[in-house]
Scaffold this motif. Structure first.
Motif, PDB file in Angstrom:
ATOM      1  N   SER A  96       0.845  -1.140   0.068  1.00  8.18           N
ATOM      2  CA  SER A  96       0.104  -0.102  -0.017  1.00  8.18           C
ATOM      3  C   SER A  96       0.888   1.162   0.010  1.00  8.18           C
ATOM      4  CB  SER A  96      -0.825   0.062   1.416  1.00  8.18           C
ATOM      5  OG  SER A  96      -0.131   0.023   2.270  1.00  8.18           O
ATOM      6  N   SER A  97       1.922   1.312   0.656  1.00  5.36           N
ATOM      7  CA  SER A  97       2.757   2.482   0.766  1.00  5.36           C
ATOM      8  C   SER A  97       3.278   2.827  -0.567  1.00  5.36           C
ATOM      9  CB  SER A  97       3.834   2.305   1.701  1.00  5.36           C
ATOM     10  OG  SER A  97       4.783   0.925   1.344  1.00  5.36           O
ATOM     11  N   ILE A  98       3.717   1.668  -1.174  1.00  5.99           N
ATOM     12  CA  ILE A  98       4.364   1.717  -2.688  1.00  5.99           C
ATOM     13  C   ILE A  98       3.286   2.128  -3.572  1.00  5.99           C
ATOM     14  CG2 ILE A  98       5.404   0.371  -4.491  1.00  5.99           C
ATOM     15  CD1 ILE A  98       6.779  -1.379  -2.689  1.00  5.99           C
ATOM     16  N   GLU A  99       2.179   1.888  -3.590  1.00  6.32           N
ATOM     17  CA  GLU A  99       1.149   2.216  -4.528  1.00  6.32           C
ATOM     18  C   GLU A  99       0.803   3.548  -4.192  1.00  6.32           C
ATOM     19  OE1 GLU A  99      -3.524   0.857  -5.495  1.00  6.32           O
ATOM     20  OE2 GLU A  99      -2.355  -0.377  -4.110  1.00  6.32           O
ATOM     21  N   PHE A 100       0.537   4.001  -2.834  1.00  6.92           N
ATOM     22  CA  PHE A 100       0.425   5.501  -2.630  1.00  6.92           C
ATOM     23  C   PHE A 100       1.554   6.464  -2.899  1.00  6.92           C
ATOM     24  CE2 PHE A 100      -2.882   3.887   0.404  1.00  6.92           C
ATOM     25  CZ  PHE A 100      -3.853   4.512  -0.251  1.00  6.92           C
ATOM     26  N   GLU A 101       2.656   5.834  -3.111  1.00 10.24           N
ATOM     27  CA  GLU A 101       3.986   6.639  -3.648  1.00 10.24           C
ATOM     28  C   GLU A 101       4.033   6.806  -5.116  1.00 10.24           C
ATOM     29  OE1 GLU A 101       7.378   4.900  -2.142  1.00 10.24           O
ATOM     30  OE2 GLU A 101       7.242   5.338  -0.047  1.00 10.24           O
ATOM     31  N   ASP A 102       3.480   6.158  -5.669  1.00 13.98           N
ATOM     32  CA  ASP A 102       3.351   6.019  -7.122  1.00 13.98           C
ATOM     33  C   ASP A 102       2.163   7.006  -7.578  1.00 13.98           C
ATOM     34  OD1 ASP A 102       5.264   4.157  -7.423  1.00 13.98           O
ATOM     35  OD2 ASP A 102       3.987   2.482  -7.826  1.00 13.98           O
ATOM     36  N   LEU A 103       1.243   6.771  -6.779  1.00 14.28           N
ATOM     37  CA  LEU A 103       0.188   7.714  -6.974  1.00 14.28           C
ATOM     38  C   LEU A 103       0.072   9.407  -6.680  1.00 14.28           C
ATOM     39  CD1 LEU A 103      -2.964   5.474  -6.455  1.00 14.28           C
ATOM     40  CD2 LEU A 103      -2.038   5.936  -8.684  1.00 14.28           C
ATOM     41  N   ALA A 104       1.186   9.505  -5.766  1.00 18.80           N
ATOM     42  CA  ALA A 104       1.495  10.870  -5.313  1.00 18.80           C
ATOM     43  C   ALA A 104       1.696  11.923  -6.467  1.00 18.80           C
ATOM     44  CB  ALA A 104       2.390  10.816  -4.272  1.00 18.80           C
ATOM     45  N   SER A 105       1.688  13.232  -6.154  1.00 19.93           N
ATOM     46  CA  SER A 105       1.984  14.129  -7.002  1.00 19.93           C
ATOM     47  C   SER A 105       3.552  14.108  -7.404  1.00 19.93           C
ATOM     48  CB  SER A 105       1.217  15.458  -6.730  1.00 19.93           C
ATOM     49  OG  SER A 105       2.251  15.609  -5.431  1.00 19.93           O
ATOM     50  N   ASN A 106       4.519  13.629  -6.504  1.00 20.05           N
ATOM     51  CA  ASN A 106       5.739  13.866  -6.689  1.00 20.05           C
ATOM     52  C   ASN A 106       6.418  12.241  -6.935  1.00 20.05           C
ATOM     53  OD1 ASN A 106       5.173  12.799  -4.054  1.00 20.05           O
ATOM     54  ND2 ASN A 106       6.840  14.003  -3.068  1.00 20.05           N
ATOM     55  N   GLY A 107       5.407  11.585  -7.279  1.00 15.73           N
ATOM     56  CA  GLY A 107       5.887  10.106  -7.471  1.00 15.73           C
ATOM     57  C   GLY A 107       6.444   9.949  -8.980  1.00 15.73           C
ATOM     58  N   VAL A 108       7.150   8.565  -9.255  1.00 17.25           N
ATOM     59  CA  VAL A 108       7.579   8.654 -10.520  1.00 17.25           C
ATOM     60  C   VAL A 108       6.522   8.190 -11.619  1.00 17.25           C
ATOM     61  CG1 VAL A 108       9.111   7.159 -11.838  1.00 17.25           C
ATOM     62  CG2 VAL A 108       9.675   7.799  -9.459  1.00 17.25           C
ATOM     63  N   VAL A 109       5.473   7.502 -11.206  1.00 14.79           N
ATOM     64  CA  VAL A 109       4.590   7.201 -12.222  1.00 14.79           C
ATOM     65  C   VAL A 109       3.636   8.230 -12.302  1.00 14.79           C
ATOM     66  CG1 VAL A 109       2.683   5.447 -12.693  1.00 14.79           C
ATOM     67  CG2 VAL A 109       4.728   4.746 -11.458  1.00 14.79           C
ATOM     68  N   TYR A 110       3.531   8.897 -11.730  1.00 13.62           N
ATOM     69  CA  TYR A 110       2.674  10.249 -11.756  1.00 13.62           C
ATOM     70  C   TYR A 110       3.372  11.161 -12.779  1.00 13.62           C
ATOM     71  CZ  TYR A 110      -0.228  14.687 -10.828  1.00 13.62           C
ATOM     72  OH  TYR A 110      -0.789  15.608 -10.800  1.00 13.62           O
ATOM     73  N   ARG A 111       4.618  11.508 -12.611  1.00 13.49           N
ATOM     74  CA  ARG A 111       5.445  12.466 -13.217  1.00 13.49           C
ATOM     75  C   ARG A 111       5.428  11.955 -14.928  1.00 13.49           C
ATOM     76  NH1 ARG A 111       7.356  16.641 -10.622  1.00 13.49           N
ATOM     77  NH2 ARG A 111       9.049  16.941 -12.385  1.00 13.49           N
ATOM     78  N   LYS A 112       5.863  10.814 -14.828  1.00 17.38           N
ATOM     79  CA  LYS A 112       5.902   9.951 -16.152  1.00 17.38           C
ATOM     80  C   LYS A 112       4.652  10.324 -17.107  1.00 17.38           C
ATOM     81  CE  LYS A 112       9.788   6.769 -15.285  1.00 17.38           C
ATOM     82  NZ  LYS A 112      10.372   5.428 -15.585  1.00 17.38           N
ATOM     83  N   THR A 113       3.434  10.089 -16.316  1.00 24.07           N
ATOM     84  CA  THR A 113       2.343   9.912 -16.982  1.00 24.07           C
ATOM     85  C   THR A 113       1.991  11.434 -17.603  1.00 24.07           C
ATOM     86  OG1 THR A 113       1.497   8.196 -15.593  1.00 24.07           O
ATOM     87  CG2 THR A 113      -0.009   9.618 -17.017  1.00 24.07           C
ATOM     88  N   LEU A 114       2.316  12.443 -16.528  1.00 22.69           N
ATOM     89  CA  LEU A 114       2.108  13.848 -16.941  1.00 22.69           C
ATOM     90  C   LEU A 114       2.913  14.193 -17.957  1.00 22.69           C
ATOM     91  CD1 LEU A 114       0.590  16.744 -15.748  1.00 22.69           C
ATOM     92  CD2 LEU A 114       2.412  16.898 -14.240  1.00 22.69           C
ATOM     93  N   ARG A 115       3.889  13.828 -17.979  1.00 22.02           N
ATOM     94  CA  ARG A 115       5.065  14.412 -19.060  1.00 22.02           C
ATOM     95  C   ARG A 115       4.462  13.841 -20.325  1.00 22.02           C
ATOM     96  NH1 ARG A 115      10.952  12.056 -18.615  1.00 22.02           N
ATOM     97  NH2 ARG A 115       9.659  10.161 -18.786  1.00 22.02           N
TER      98      ARG A 115
END
Length: 294
Positions: free
Chosen positions: A78-97
Motif C-alpha cells: 500500500s505504501s508503494i502504491e500510494f507513493e506511485d500515485l502521489a504528485s511527486n511520484g515517478v509514475v505520476y510524473r511520467k504520465t504527466l510528461r
C-alpha cells in the motif's frame, strides 16, 4: 429467600452470538429405547448433531492478493502504491510528461495545419516554437526532442512531407535550440547567437527544399535580383561599379542573418514574458534590464 428469587426472575436476559467463538458440539440424544438384543440404545453419532451457526457479517479476503506482499508485510504494498500515485511520484510524473507532450504536439500540428490552409501562417508564426520551449524547460531536452519528432510525424500524416519539412526547418529547429539552451542556463548572447544560426540554416534549407520541389533555382533568382538592384542603385548614384557574385552571396547571407537575429530576439522577449506569467521565472536566466522591466 423470596427476595432473591424475585430478583433472579426479574433480571433481564442478554443473548449474544459471538463471531469469533467456534460453534459448540451438541450432545447426542437417544431417539429409540434400548432393544433387548442391543447392548446400548440407538443414537445418532456426535458428528451428525453439529449445526454450524453462521454470522450475519462475513469477513472476506481482499480481491487483490499478492503472496510476496503478504510475506513482506501488509503495509509495504500500500505504501508503494500510494507513493506511485502521489504528485511527486515517478509514475505520476511520467504520465504527466507524456500527456503534456502529446497535447502540445497535437495542438501545434493542428494550428500549423489550419494556418497553412487558411493562409494566416504569418500571424501565428511566432507561437509555433513555444510548445517545444515549454516542454524542454519543464521536462528536459529529451522531452523537447520527442515532442518535435511527434509534431513532425503528425504534420506528415495530416498534410504530407512538404509541410512537415517546412515546419521542421523554419520553426522546429529554432524552438528546439532555444529550449535546449534555456534549459542549460545559457546567457542571452549565446542563446541569441546560436538560435540565429539555427534559424538561418533552416531558412536556407527551406529555400533549397522548395527549389528542389518546384524544379526552379530560387536561390539563383534571389541573387540575380539583388545584383540587378545594386547595379541600378550604383548607376543612379553615379558610381561606375558592378558588384561581383561573391559580394552578392555575402550580402544575401548577411541579410538572412539580420532577419534571423531580429526574429530570434523578438522570440526571446515574447517567450520570456510568457513563461514569467506562467510562473517559470526561476528557471529563466534573464538580463537585468528585462528583469527590472518585468
Amino acid at each position: 429467600m423470596n427476595t432473591n428469587l424475585f430478583k433472579i426472575q426479574h433480571q433481564p436476559l442478554h443473548f449474544r452470538i459471538s463471531q469469533t467463538t467456534l460453534p459448540r458440539l451438541l450432545p447426542s440424544f437417544h431417539l429409540f429405547p434400548r432393544l433387548p438384543f442391543q447392548s446400548s440404545p440407538l443414537s445418532f453419532p456426535r458428528t451428525a448433531q453439529c449445526f454450524k451457526i453462521s454470522s450475519l457479517s462475513k469477513v472476506e479476503p481482499p480481491v487483490y492478493f499478492n503472496e510476496e506482499e503478504e510475506r513482506d508485510g501488509p503495509n509495504d504494498g500500500s505504501s508503494i502504491e500510494f507513493e506511485d500515485l502521489a504528485s511527486n511520484g515517478v509514475v505520476y510524473r511520467k504520465t504527466l510528461r507524456l500527456v503534456e507532450c502529446s497535447m502540445f504536439a497535437a495542438v501545434t500540428g493542428l494550428v500549423y495545419f489550419l494556418s497553412n490552409s487558411l493562409a494566416i501562417e504569418s500571424y501565428f508564426g511566432c507561437f509555433f516554437s513555444l510548445p517545444i520551449v515549454i516542454s524542454s524547460m519543464r521536462w528536459g531536452v529529451a522531452c523537447g526532442r520527442k515532442q518535435l519528432v511527434a509534431t513532425v510525424m503528425l504534420l506528415f500524416v495530416l498534410s504530407g512531407p512538404v509541410k512537415a519539412i517546412n515546419y521542421l526547418l523554419t520553426h522546429g529547429i529554432t524552438g528546439f535550440a532555444m529550449g535546449a539552451l534555456w534549459r542549460s542556463g545559457a546567457d542571452w548572447k549565446v542563446s541569441i547567437s546560436l538560435c540565429t544560426l539555427a534559424r538561418a540554416i533552416g531558412l536556407v534549407g527551406y529555400v533549397l527544399t522548395t527549389s528542389f520541389l518546384i524544379r526552379e533555382n530560387i536561390l539563383g533568382l534571389i541573387t540575380i535580383n539583388i545584383h540587378a538592384s545594386l547595379s541600378y542603385i550604383f548607376a543612379a548614384i553615379g558610381i561606375n561599379l558592378i558588384p561581383s557574385m561573391n559580394f552578392i552571396y555575402s550580402l544575401f547571407g548577411t541579410l538572412v542573418l539580420l532577419n534571423s537575429a531580429s526574429f530570434v530576439f523578438l522570440l526571446h522577449l515574447l517567450y520570456s514574458v510568457f513563461l514569467t506569467r506562467m510562473g517559470m521565472k526561476s528557471s529563466l536566466r534573464l538580463p537585468r534590464w528585462l528583469e527590472k522591466a518585468i
